[in-house]
Design an enzyme around this catalytic site. Structure first.
Site, PDB file in Angstrom:
ATOM      1  N   LYS A   1     -41.578 -37.202  11.116  1.00 22.28           N
ATOM      2  CA  LYS A   1     -40.625 -38.178  10.587  1.00 22.28           C
ATOM      3  C   LYS A   1     -39.184 -37.726  10.795  1.00 22.28           C
ATOM      4  CE  LYS A   1     -43.704 -41.085   9.495  1.00 22.28           C
ATOM      5  NZ  LYS A   1     -43.857 -42.237  10.416  1.00 22.28           N
TER       6      LYS A   1
ATOM      7  N   SER B   1     -39.451 -41.033   6.439  1.00 23.06           N
ATOM      8  CA  SER B   1     -40.012 -40.513   5.186  1.00 23.06           C
ATOM      9  C   SER B   1     -39.080 -39.461   4.609  1.00 23.06           C
ATOM     10  CB  SER B   1     -41.382 -39.883   5.434  1.00 23.06           C
ATOM     11  OG  SER B   1     -41.841 -39.210   4.276  1.00 23.06           O
TER      12      SER B   1
ATOM     13  N   TYR C   1     -46.377 -33.792   9.146  1.00 23.77           N
ATOM     14  CA  TYR C   1     -45.927 -35.150   8.827  1.00 23.77           C
ATOM     15  C   TYR C   1     -44.407 -35.187   8.731  1.00 23.77           C
ATOM     16  CZ  TYR C   1     -45.497 -39.579   6.322  1.00 23.77           C
ATOM     17  OH  TYR C   1     -45.141 -40.847   5.947  1.00 23.77           O
TER      18      TYR C   1
END
Length: 300
Positions: A168, A151, A164
């Protein structure tokens, strides 16, 4: 893009009950692969009602082979269970697509340590558990294709995406390291960094963007990365709207400090940038810039 040929291959796809994962599973099955479709079971769902079961039904109705797996990817034994499902039902495993992730929409000061850990565990350990369980098998058979999900939040950062993004970023590092470790055994390891309309992104996409940025426009890249014809490893590829980008991690040439670090950083911004094939290469080029001999001959 034309479809790839995956006949005789067996894949595991996590987070495959909907969105991108569903598109990946369907595309792999369309190419001829048998697929273990993973998505967690939600409270009150019967076996036939799960999103994974519905994707399996789609694949079977189209003449393909698939089986559902409901392991929560953050569970320590989830990878072993998915690998076992592939071997029990289809006799082998060739392709790992680690797609599952947990969304985040809160800044760090509003996250408890447990909240952070939950998001990180799904996004990173949910990938690691599967890859680590599959890795000995792929090594022993001298063949494998591993596709992880990256991401832009992990490369550039984004307000409200600390856990998050950290997960990633860790995935990107795992891709580069395992690409090196798998090179001698025909194991290609890459990541896709997708932009697509999904449950996670629906609230942030205009209708015209969502119509263009469909999961189906990312899936052919995943299928190619999962195929015998894949010729790259250690790459993170951005995909969205039918277009693609190649990402790189770069460093500038070095400069000596003169005591004013604000000025130093401004001058470093103007220096040439280069990428390095591995961390030892990055250190050896710094040795050269310091006027010292590298530990090994430099090669790009």
């Amino acid at each position: 893009m034309s479809g790839v040929h995956l006949a005789g291959r067996v894949a595991v796809v996590t987070g495959a009950g909907k969105g991108l994962g569903r598109a990946y599973a369907l595309e792999l099955a369309r190419g001829g692969a048998a697929v273990v479709v993973n998505n967690r079971r939600h409270p009150g769902e019967s076996d036939a009602e799960t999103s994974a079961a519905r994707v399996v039904a789609e694949i079977v109705a189209a003449g393909g082979r698939a089986v559902a797996d409901h392991s929560p990817v953050e569970a320590a034994d989830s990878g072993e269970r998915m690998v076992a499902a592939a071997l029990d039902h289809f006799g082998r495993l060739d392709i790992v697509v680690a797609n599952a992730a947990a969304p985040q929409a809160a800044s760090l000061h509003k996250l408890s340590p447990a909240d952070f850990r939950t998001i990180f565990d799904v996004g990173f350990y949910g990938t690691l558990h599967l890859v680590q369980a599959a890795w000995p098998l792929l090594r022993d058979q001298g063949y494998g294709r591993v596709v992880m999900t990256s991401s832009s939040a992990g490369r550039y950062g984004q307000h409200g995406l600390s856990a998050y993004g950290a997960a990633k970023g860790a995935v990107d590092s795992l891709v580069r390291t395992l690409a090196s470790e798998g090179a001698g055994r025909d194991i290609k390891v890459n990541a896709v960094s997708p932009y697509a309309a999904s449950q996670m992104t629906a609230a942030h996409m205009r209708d015209d963007v969502a119509r263009r940025f469909t999961p189906e426009r990312v899936a052919p890249l995943v299928a190619w990365l999962a195929s015998e014809g894949c010729s790259v490893s250690g790459r993170v590829i951005v995909a969205g709207g039918g277009r693609f980008r190649l990402t790189e991690t770069v460093e500038t040439d070095s400069l000596p400090a003169d005591g004013d670090f604000a000025d130093l950083l401004a001058r470093l911004e103007r220096q040439p940038r280069r990428t390095h094939p591995h961390s030892n290469h990055a250190f050896d080029t710094l040795l050269v810039e310091c006027g010292l001999a590298p530990r090994a001959p430099l090669s790009e």
